[in-house]
Write an enzyme that holds these catalytic residues in place. Structure first.
Site, PDB file in Angstrom:
ATOM      1  N   SER A   1     -17.105  18.156   7.786  1.00  0.00           N
ATOM      2  CA  SER A   1     -18.089  18.637   8.752  1.00  0.00           C
ATOM      3  C   SER A   1     -19.119  17.547   9.066  1.00  0.00           C
ATOM      4  O   SER A   1     -18.755  16.469   9.525  1.00  0.00           O
ATOM      5  CB  SER A   1     -18.740  19.922   8.229  1.00  0.00           C
ATOM      6  OG  SER A   1     -19.448  20.593   9.242  1.00  0.00           O
TER       7      SER A   1
ATOM      8  N   ASP B   1     -12.064  26.668  15.529  1.00  0.00           N
ATOM      9  CA  ASP B   1     -13.243  26.374  14.715  1.00  0.00           C
ATOM     10  C   ASP B   1     -14.505  26.720  15.507  1.00  0.00           C
ATOM     11  O   ASP B   1     -14.789  26.105  16.536  1.00  0.00           O
ATOM     12  CB  ASP B   1     -13.251  24.886  14.357  1.00  0.00           C
ATOM     13  CG  ASP B   1     -14.388  24.492  13.416  1.00  0.00           C
ATOM     14  OD1 ASP B   1     -15.350  25.273  13.267  1.00  0.00           O
ATOM     15  OD2 ASP B   1     -14.307  23.394  12.852  1.00  0.00           O
TER      16      ASP B   1
ATOM     17  N   HIS C   1     -13.376  26.879  10.198  1.00  0.00           N
ATOM     18  CA  HIS C   1     -14.178  25.717   9.786  1.00  0.00           C
ATOM     19  C   HIS C   1     -14.087  25.539   8.274  1.00  0.00           C
ATOM     20  O   HIS C   1     -14.490  26.413   7.498  1.00  0.00           O
ATOM     21  CB  HIS C   1     -15.640  25.940  10.201  1.00  0.00           C
ATOM     22  CG  HIS C   1     -16.506  24.732  10.007  1.00  0.00           C
ATOM     23  ND1 HIS C   1     -16.397  23.617  10.808  1.00  0.00           N
ATOM     24  CD2 HIS C   1     -17.495  24.460   9.115  1.00  0.00           C
ATOM     25  CE1 HIS C   1     -17.291  22.713  10.428  1.00  0.00           C
ATOM     26  NE2 HIS C   1     -17.955  23.200   9.390  1.00  0.00           N
TER      27      HIS C   1
END
Length: 383
Positions: A175, A301, A330
């Site tokens: 991320s 996502d 995610h």
């Protein structure tokens, strides 16, 4: 062809050069396998939530180290030295996986623990780079972190390479950690100190990501929680941060964008949050990178919308591969009826890390990296 067309049979879409594709199919066979998400956990939002709530947490024992920065701050590193490694009994040459967690994450996140488990069982050393103020340490200066600033990562890489100059380093960013890693690799190019990188669930365009996260349901499920976590960290370090920001104003932020407008942009010298988001977005910087990079993303996502995935950019690059699944959410990619253990994400991570460290010559040749420069580690491994 649309990405959904590419995903029609649930086989991930692998976008890269023919040579890189051949390397991945040979050494990371999971890229060619069908990804079948947990049947009762189909959508990206549900995948993301279930993973956060139910994912198992492998037992990992860390050795903590605090290192100083040039501005007088400190960074918390969590090491798993893996001295019992049979494959690499000599510490000086044991490959190192450098892990960068997400926005409010640290070495205790389940995805980090699983990554460490995957790497250490293969004989490698791991070190988790906790962003300033999130690893349990105190802030010594009124400086935290952001996706565009790579100075702390540069300091960490220099430290790791200084301790083990003969050991190859692979960067693994999740991320926001992936955004920092990609920005670093683009900035440092051939001087990155890394042999390869892997990213999971990167937000390729911070503006589009912010828009997606502010959709009502995404705000309720994710944005609100993450913003709360960011505010908590400001509260924890209030005494030193109030020297440079209006903490009370920051604590009224109700979205990540508002937090970045009131805190992050101001702290790192951006005129506006838009300026910061443009600088933080890694998609258009990919052509500046030079080491092999594998990027895993899901089309559903909620943190990184499909429209932001840089397919056309990657298609023109020899050293970057995008692996795109239709589902997975995610940092989730859950499989099986009871998706508590290792998932597609962990399997891919383990296979790629091993492929990079055990076949350095093959991957350098496949990606056209440093064709004319001999690599000592490569020579040692292939003798």
């Amino acid at each position: 062809m649309s990405l959904f067309g590419l995903f029609s049979f649930q086989t991930p879409a692998l976008i890269c050069s023919e040579a890189f594709s051949a390397f991945l199919h040979k050494h990371c066979p999971v890229v060619a396998e069908r990804f079948c998400p947990t049947p009762w956990c189909w959508g990206g939002r549900l995948q993301t939530l279930v993973c956060a709530l139910l994912k198992s947490r492998p037992l990992v024992s860390y050795r903590n180290e605090l290192i100083r920065t040039v501005d007088g701050g400190q960074i918390s590193l969590d090491w798993v030295d893996n001295h019992i490694s049979e494959t690499y009994p000599e510490s000086c040459t044991r490959p190192t996986v450098l892990i960068l967690p997400g926005l409010t994450g640290n070495s205790q996140q389940s995805y980090v623990l699983h990554a460490v488990s995957q790497a250490t069982r293969r004989g490698y050393r791991c070190v988790v780079f906790n962003n300033r103020g999130v690893g349990g340490e105190e802030l010594l200066t009124p400086v935290t972190y952001c996706a565009a600033n790579t100075s702390d990562l540069e300091r960490v890489v220099q430290h790791v390479k200084g301790l083990f100059p003969q050991a190859p380093v692979l960067g693994a960013g999740v991320s926001l950690g992936g955004m920092i890693l990609l920005n670093y690799l683009a900035r440092k190019r051939t001087e990155s100190g890394m042999v390869a990188g892997i990213t999971i669930s990167v937000a390729w365009d911070a503006l589009k990501s912010s828009d997606s996260m502010e959709e009502p349901l995404n705000w309720l499920l994710f944005n609100k929680h993450l913003t709360h976590g960011l505010r908590q960290k400001v509260t924890r370090h209030r005494k030193i941060l109030e020297k440079v920001v209006d903490v009370d104003y920051v604590l009224k932020a109700r979205t990540i964008r508002e937090f970045d407008e009131r805190f992050t942009s101001h702290l790192f010298g951006y005129k506006t949050c838009i300026d910061y988001y443009r600088d933080a977005s890694p998609a258009k910087k990919l052509p500046q990178t030079s080491v092999p990079i594998l990027c895993l993303n899901a089309a559903d996502d909620p943190f990184s919308p499909q429209s932001a995935i840089p397919v056309s950019i990657v298609q023109a690059l020899p050293n970057v591969a995008l692996l795109l699944t239709a589902h997975g959410g995610h940092i989730a990619f859950l499989q099986g009826l009871f998706p508590r253990g290792e998932s597609y994400m962990e399997c891919l991570f383990g296979q790629f890390v091993q492929a990079v460290f055990e076949h350095p010559g093959d991957i350098k040749k496949a990606c056209g990296v440093d064709k004319d420069e001999p690599n000592k580690y490569q020579s040692d491994r292939e003798e």
